[in-house]
Motif scaffolding. Structure first.
Motif, short mmCIF file in Angstrom:
data_model
loop_
_atom_site.label_atom_id
_atom_site.label_comp_id
_atom_site.label_asym_id
_atom_site.label_seq_id
_atom_site.Cartn_x
_atom_site.Cartn_y
_atom_site.Cartn_z
N ARG A 203 -1.77 19.44 -11.52
CA ARG A 203 -1.77 18.98 -10.12
C ARG A 203 -2.45 17.61 -10.10
N ALA A 204 -1.70 16.57 -9.76
CA ALA A 204 -2.23 15.22 -9.69
C ALA A 204 -2.57 14.88 -8.25
N GLU A 205 -3.86 14.80 -7.95
CA GLU A 205 -4.31 14.40 -6.61
C GLU A 205 -4.32 12.88 -6.57
N TYR A 206 -3.44 12.32 -5.79
CA TYR A 206 -3.30 10.86 -5.78
C TYR A 206 -2.88 10.41 -4.40
N VAL A 207 -3.76 9.70 -3.73
CA VAL A 207 -3.46 9.13 -2.42
C VAL A 207 -3.66 7.63 -2.53
N GLU A 208 -2.59 6.88 -2.40
CA GLU A 208 -2.63 5.44 -2.60
C GLU A 208 -2.90 4.72 -1.29
N LEU A 209 -3.89 3.86 -1.28
CA LEU A 209 -4.22 3.06 -0.11
C LEU A 209 -3.47 1.74 -0.19
N PRO A 210 -2.60 1.44 0.79
CA PRO A 210 -1.88 0.18 0.75
C PRO A 210 -2.82 -1.01 0.65
N MET A 211 -2.41 -1.99 -0.12
CA MET A 211 -3.25 -3.15 -0.37
C MET A 211 -3.64 -3.84 0.95
N GLY A 212 -4.94 -4.03 1.15
CA GLY A 212 -5.44 -4.73 2.33
C GLY A 212 -5.60 -3.85 3.54
N ALA A 213 -5.19 -2.59 3.45
CA ALA A 213 -5.30 -1.70 4.61
C ALA A 213 -6.62 -0.95 4.58
N PRO A 214 -7.46 -1.07 5.62
CA PRO A 214 -8.74 -0.35 5.63
C PRO A 214 -8.52 1.13 5.87
N ARG B 268 -7.11 13.36 -11.18
CA ARG B 268 -7.03 12.30 -10.17
C ARG B 268 -6.38 11.07 -10.80
N ARG B 269 -5.09 11.18 -11.00
CA ARG B 269 -4.31 10.08 -11.56
C ARG B 269 -2.95 10.08 -10.90
N HIS B 270 -2.24 8.98 -11.05
CA HIS B 270 -0.87 8.95 -10.56
C HIS B 270 -0.10 10.05 -11.26
N PRO B 271 0.74 10.80 -10.53
CA PRO B 271 1.39 11.97 -11.12
C PRO B 271 2.25 11.64 -12.33
N GLY C 158 6.94 14.55 -0.66
CA GLY C 158 7.37 13.29 -0.07
C GLY C 158 6.23 12.49 0.52
N GLY C 159 6.49 11.22 0.81
CA GLY C 159 5.49 10.38 1.44
C GLY C 159 4.30 10.11 0.53
N PHE C 160 3.16 9.69 1.13
CA PHE C 160 1.98 9.36 0.34
C PHE C 160 1.46 10.55 -0.45
N ALA C 161 1.59 11.76 0.14
CA ALA C 161 1.03 12.94 -0.52
C ALA C 161 2.04 13.61 -1.43
N GLY C 162 3.21 13.00 -1.61
CA GLY C 162 4.34 13.68 -2.23
C GLY C 162 4.24 13.90 -3.70
N LEU C 163 3.72 13.10 -4.45
CA LEU C 163 3.27 13.36 -5.81
C LEU C 163 4.26 14.03 -6.75
N MET C 164 5.37 14.55 -6.27
CA MET C 164 6.43 15.04 -7.16
C MET C 164 7.76 14.48 -6.67
#
Length: 301
Positions: A184-195, A236-239, A261-267
């Protein structure tokens, strides 16, 4: 558990005479023998067309005759390895990917070599295996000449699609005596420059919920298959990177074609495609349950 459809529908293996296609034949034959089903050997070809007024003839023999010889050679390999196995052959006229996708409609699974001879003569180039894995209506196994022993690694994200991949992995492990390593890869990517904001906290919460769903799915699989050693690793890495790294010693890497799907989609489909490109292990791509796009899609070449 093997379903009735698994024993009535054949395992289809695509062949082109290459060494990796030979490995795919033996892998598929072993799987068909374990499942008690038949093996269907398929070779596809296209006729050469003149381009810009020129035509280079690469083969002087009849393409149907060449394809038949390729199929018979593969069938002979399978029968010699598994004498009781029922093996049939078929030569199809058409591009390899669409023809194999069509064949997947009536198959338990489709097995391919990771790469073959090329677009003109080989018909099992890397892009073909990726296209078949994306559009097929059954699991697709892309065989590499790697370790036959080792754990079965499977990506899980708590989605129904990954539950299907986990089920495939556990059943294969039970049949081969392998252990299962669920990743299970927990990975939530924060868009560049987005707080970070409330939306980011929501994604983190959804990721945590997905991890708990993955834990429950693994626990249920372990309870259903007590003879199979099943472990869950949360990283905690990109899937894509996590699955490729965790499968370095694997006999098989299993991924769902699509997940949350989406940011949490990971597969995501992009992850399964990336894994197919980068993994050294044999990879199984299990459909996520949604209807695949039409096999005659113009993007499938």
């Amino acid at each position: 558990m093997t379903s009735s459809s698994d024993t009535t529908r054949p395992i289809v293996v695509g062949v082109d005479g290459s060494a990796l296609a030979d490995a795919a034949v033996l892998w598929a034959a072993a799987e068909a023998d374990r499942r008690g089903t038949s093996l269907h050997v398929v070779h596809a070809f296209v006729h050469l067309h003149a381009v810009g007024g020129y035509l280079t003839v690469l083969e002087t023999a009849d393409p149907l005759e060449i394809g038949g010889a390729v199929c018979e050679r593969a069938a002979r390999q399978a029968r010699e390895a598994f004498p009781g196995l029922t093996v049939t052959t078929e030569v199809r006229v058409g591009r390899a990917a669409p023809e194999l996708i069509k064949a997947s409609r009536e198959a338990t699974m489709v097995v391919l070599g990771a790469r073959g001879h090329g677009r003109v003569t080989g018909l099992l180039i890397g892009s073909v295996s990726q296209q078949v894995a994306m559009y097929a209506g059954c699991p697709v196994v892309v065989v590499r000449g790697t370790a036959e022993r080792g754990p079965v690694v499977v990506g899980v994200d708590g989605s129904p699609a990954s539950a299907g991949a986990l089920r495939f992995a556990v059943e294969h492990a039970a049949a081969t005596g392998a252990a299962v390593r669920a990743v299970r890869a927990e990975y939530v990517e924060l868009p560049m420059g987005a707080p970070p904001g409330d939306w980011y906290s929501d994604l983190v919460d959804r990721s945590t919920e997905a991890t708990e769903a993955a834990r429950r799915a693994v626990a249920e699989a372990a309870a259903e298959h007590p003879a199979v050693d099943i472990e869950l690793q949360v990283v905690r890495r990109h899937p894509e990177a996590a699955l490729v790294e965790e499968a370095a010693d694997a006999s098989l890497l299993v991924v769902a074609s699509r997940g949350l799907g989406g940011f949490a989609g990971l597969m995501l489909g992009s992850v399964s495609q990336g894994v197919l490109s980068r993994a050294r292990a044999t990879v199984a791509v299990v459909p996520g349950g949604e209807e695949p796009e039409h096999p005659d899609d113009p993007h499938v070449r």
